[in-house]
Design an enzyme around this catalytic site. Structure first.
Site, PDB file in Angstrom:
ATOM      1  N   CYS A 137      37.570  28.637  36.884  1.00 38.01           N
ATOM      2  CA  CYS A 137      37.757  29.965  36.277  1.00 38.01           C
ATOM      3  C   CYS A 137      38.569  29.923  34.994  1.00 38.01           C
ATOM      4  O   CYS A 137      38.549  30.869  34.212  1.00 38.01           O
ATOM      5  CB  CYS A 137      38.411  30.907  37.282  1.00 38.01           C
ATOM      6  SG  CYS A 137      37.390  31.102  38.736  1.00 38.01           S
ATOM      7  N   ASN A 191      33.156  38.213  40.086  1.00 35.72           N
ATOM      8  CA  ASN A 191      33.784  37.035  39.492  1.00 35.72           C
ATOM      9  C   ASN A 191      32.688  36.092  38.985  1.00 35.72           C
ATOM     10  O   ASN A 191      32.009  35.451  39.779  1.00 35.72           O
ATOM     11  CB  ASN A 191      34.663  36.360  40.559  1.00 35.72           C
ATOM     12  CG  ASN A 191      35.401  35.143  40.032  1.00 35.72           C
ATOM     13  OD1 ASN A 191      35.142  34.682  38.919  1.00 35.72           O
ATOM     14  ND2 ASN A 191      36.310  34.630  40.834  1.00 35.72           N
ATOM     15  N   HIS A 201      41.025  36.984  33.589  1.00 32.05           N
ATOM     16  CA  HIS A 201      39.933  36.539  34.444  1.00 32.05           C
ATOM     17  C   HIS A 201      39.727  37.586  35.544  1.00 32.05           C
ATOM     18  O   HIS A 201      40.696  38.132  36.070  1.00 32.05           O
ATOM     19  CB  HIS A 201      40.293  35.176  35.046  1.00 32.05           C
ATOM     20  CG  HIS A 201      39.336  34.727  36.091  1.00 32.05           C
ATOM     21  ND1 HIS A 201      37.981  34.645  35.868  1.00 32.05           N
ATOM     22  CD2 HIS A 201      39.523  34.349  37.389  1.00 32.05           C
ATOM     23  CE1 HIS A 201      37.393  34.233  36.971  1.00 32.05           C
ATOM     24  NE2 HIS A 201      38.301  34.057  37.916  1.00 32.05           N
TER      25      HIS A 201
HETATM   26  O1  UT7 Z   1      38.507  33.019  40.696  1.00 34.07           O
HETATM   27  C1  UT7 Z   1      39.010  31.910  41.361  1.00 34.07           C
HETATM   28  C2  UT7 Z   1      40.287  32.199  42.022  1.00 34.07           C
HETATM   29  N1  UT7 Z   1      40.057  32.985  43.187  1.00 34.07           N
HETATM   30  C3  UT7 Z   1      40.820  34.045  43.432  1.00 34.07           C
HETATM   31  O2  UT7 Z   1      41.659  34.368  42.639  1.00 34.07           O
HETATM   32  C4  UT7 Z   1      40.615  34.751  44.747  1.00 34.07           C
HETATM   33  C5  UT7 Z   1      41.952  34.982  45.416  1.00 34.07           C
HETATM   34  N2  UT7 Z   1      41.837  35.607  46.712  1.00 34.07           N
HETATM   35  C6  UT7 Z   1      41.451  36.882  46.889  1.00 34.07           C
HETATM   36  O3  UT7 Z   1      41.108  37.559  45.941  1.00 34.07           O
HETATM   37  C7  UT7 Z   1      41.540  37.461  48.261  1.00 34.07           C
HETATM   38  O4  UT7 Z   1      42.256  36.586  49.109  1.00 34.07           O
HETATM   39  C8  UT7 Z   1      40.156  37.779  48.899  1.00 34.07           C
HETATM   40  C9  UT7 Z   1      39.529  38.945  48.190  1.00 34.07           C
HETATM   41  C10 UT7 Z   1      39.265  36.550  48.820  1.00 34.07           C
HETATM   42  C11 UT7 Z   1      40.354  38.180  50.366  1.00 34.07           C
HETATM   43  O5  UT7 Z   1      41.239  39.288  50.469  1.00 34.07           O
HETATM   44  P1  UT7 Z   1      42.458  39.245  51.513  1.00 34.07           P
HETATM   45  O6  UT7 Z   1      43.131  40.546  51.392  1.00 34.07           O
HETATM   46  O7  UT7 Z   1      43.260  38.021  51.193  1.00 34.07           O
HETATM   47  O8  UT7 Z   1      41.717  39.145  52.884  1.00 34.07           O
HETATM   48  P2  UT7 Z   1      41.757  37.996  53.986  1.00 34.07           P
HETATM   49  O9  UT7 Z   1      41.010  36.807  53.545  1.00 34.07           O
HETATM   50  O10 UT7 Z   1      43.168  37.803  54.461  1.00 34.07           O
HETATM   51  O11 UT7 Z   1      40.953  38.708  55.149  1.00 34.07           O
HETATM   52  C12 UT7 Z   1      41.478  39.884  55.807  1.00 34.07           C
HETATM   53  C13 UT7 Z   1      40.490  40.308  56.861  1.00 34.07           C
HETATM   54  C14 UT7 Z   1      40.086  39.171  57.809  1.00 34.07           C
HETATM   55  O12 UT7 Z   1      39.916  39.721  59.087  1.00 34.07           O
HETATM   56  P3  UT7 Z   1      41.058  39.567  60.198  1.00 34.07           P
HETATM   57  O13 UT7 Z   1      41.241  38.099  60.360  1.00 34.07           O
HETATM   58  O14 UT7 Z   1      42.245  40.242  59.624  1.00 34.07           O
HETATM   59  O15 UT7 Z   1      40.458  40.263  61.367  1.00 34.07           O
HETATM   60  C15 UT7 Z   1      38.757  38.734  57.259  1.00 34.07           C
HETATM   61  O16 UT7 Z   1      37.954  38.151  58.256  1.00 34.07           O
HETATM   62  O17 UT7 Z   1      39.277  40.756  56.245  1.00 34.07           O
HETATM   63  C16 UT7 Z   1      38.168  40.040  56.813  1.00 34.07           C
HETATM   64  N3  UT7 Z   1      37.159  39.869  55.780  1.00 34.07           N
HETATM   65  C17 UT7 Z   1      36.199  40.772  55.531  1.00 34.07           C
HETATM   66  N4  UT7 Z   1      35.915  41.956  56.088  1.00 34.07           N
HETATM   67  C18 UT7 Z   1      34.876  42.646  55.594  1.00 34.07           C
HETATM   68  C19 UT7 Z   1      37.012  38.837  54.915  1.00 34.07           C
HETATM   69  N5  UT7 Z   1      35.966  39.060  54.106  1.00 34.07           N
HETATM   70  C20 UT7 Z   1      35.453  40.250  54.455  1.00 34.07           C
HETATM   71  C21 UT7 Z   1      34.367  41.011  53.982  1.00 34.07           C
HETATM   72  N6  UT7 Z   1      34.117  42.211  54.569  1.00 34.07           N
HETATM   73  N7  UT7 Z   1      33.583  40.617  52.962  1.00 34.07           N
END
Ligand code: UT7
Length: 330
Positions: A113, A283, A253
């Protein structure tokens, strides 16, 4: 002598993959995607054997048309990408061949990125050395090629697109003023494509284990991204004796709206000075920053101070200070 951005252009594929359509593919919902990332839809490049060159070529053609120069005038083509048409030859060579850039040399640059910032900094050094006069920097990724559309944790995040800029010498001090680039390979384990490289070439097993798709530990990457991107922007301002008030635009980004907000807050910038199009494109990895510049070009004024910033796989991150070099009519 400085290196100025003298034209910008972009290309996004027609197909819009909406949150509603993703709801039919994986267990997700519009509310979750919007509130956690800010994304509403992303563009997907369809069609057999269509790689990033299919987006980069129209972007570069438009760039040359806007600047009114011929392809044979290009000295160097740097394509920043983690999804090249093929591992080799470099996609830059394919682009040069297809547009008739017969006098250019080209290579690809992989910094995920942050690729576009690394490419701009490299191109700037070529111009500042006096060796080259016209360097094209392309940021292009077809993330849909390496996204597992059964994995809700990653498939909602990414999209396809390409952006391009032209760098030329400037003797009035406009253009790239400073760049702070960083990388930390200890972050490799958190965001990567596990197989397909020399360490783990493609086999039936790697394909079955889905190791040719993006693997991301979102929460860990998020924590690093929020602090590193905000810190490097702050560092860039301090180093150049500037405050947020001096900055006309922040071009971050586009990975997550919450990461963008953190960087803007740290710089003391209000939202109306931040370029945000994540809701429409998701992204697009190397393409996010040039796509923003392309979209906002008409609002940019000669002399505007602009900060470009990114964080991504590697880990890689950085910030670049630009003094905008031209006004766009219309
Ligand atoms: O560009 C390259 C660099 N990348 C980044 O900068 C990305 C950085 N990370 C992020 O932007 C975030 O961590 C994400 C958007 C990828 C995820 O958001 P989060 O708030 O960190 O969510 P999480 O991964 O902790 O997931 C929270 C919950 C989980 O469920 P439980 O375990 O709490 O029951 C996931 O299973 O949300 C669930 N979940 C979803 N639910 C519905 C994960 N993906 C989804 C989804 N729809 N698509």
């Amino acid at each position: 002598m400085t290196a100025a951005i003298t034209a910008v252009a972009g290309y996004v594929p027609e197909y819009r993959l909406t949150n509603a359509e993703l709801e039919t593919m994986v267990d997700t919902n519009d509310e979750w995607i919007k509130s956690r990332t800010g994304i509403e839809e992303r563009r997907i490049l369809k069609g057999e054997n269509q790689g990033i060159s299919a987006m980069a070529i129209p972007a570069v053609k438009l760039l040359l048309e806007k600047r009114g120069i011929g392809a044979e005038e290009i000295d160097c083509m740097i394509t920043c990408t983690v999804t090249p048409d093929m591992l080799f030859p470099a996609t830059s060579n394919i682009i040069c061949d297809k547009i008739g850039a017969v006098n250019a040399f080209g290579f690809d640059l992989a910094a995920a990125c942050s690729g576009f910032l690394y490419g701009v900094t490299t191109g700037t050094a070529f111009i500042e050395s006096g060796r080259y006069k016209k360097v094209v920097v392309v940021g292009a990724d077809k993330m849909s090629a390496i996204v597992d559309f059964t994995d809700r944790k990653t498939c909602v995040l990414f999209g396809d697109g390409a952006g391009a800029i032209l760098l030329e010498p400037n003797t009035e001090g406009y253009g790239i003023q400073d760049s702070l680039l960083h990388s930390d390979g200890s972050g490799a384990q958190y965001l990567r494509m596990p197989a397909g490289g020399s360490a783990k070439p493609a086999t039936l097993e790697t394909v079955n284990a889905k190791e040719h798709y993006i693997y991301q530990e979102g929460k860990t990457v998020f924590k690093f991204a929020v602090t590193r991107m905000a810190d490097v922007c702050y560092e860039l301002l301090q180093k150049n004796h500037l405050t947020g008030d001096d900055i006309a635009w922040l071009v971050p980004h586009q990975a997550n709206l919450r990461i963008i907000d953190a960087a803007a807050d740290r710089m003391g910038l209000s939202r109306d000075k931040v370029m945000i199009n994540i809701q429409r494109y998701g992204n697009t990895t190397s393409a996010t920053i040039p796509l923003c510049l392309w979209e906002w070009e008409k609002k940019l004024r000669k002399g505007d101070l602009i900060v470009l910033t990114a964080f991504g796989g590697g880990f890689t991150w950085g910030a670049t200070l630009v003094k905008w070099a031209y006004d766009t009519k219309g």
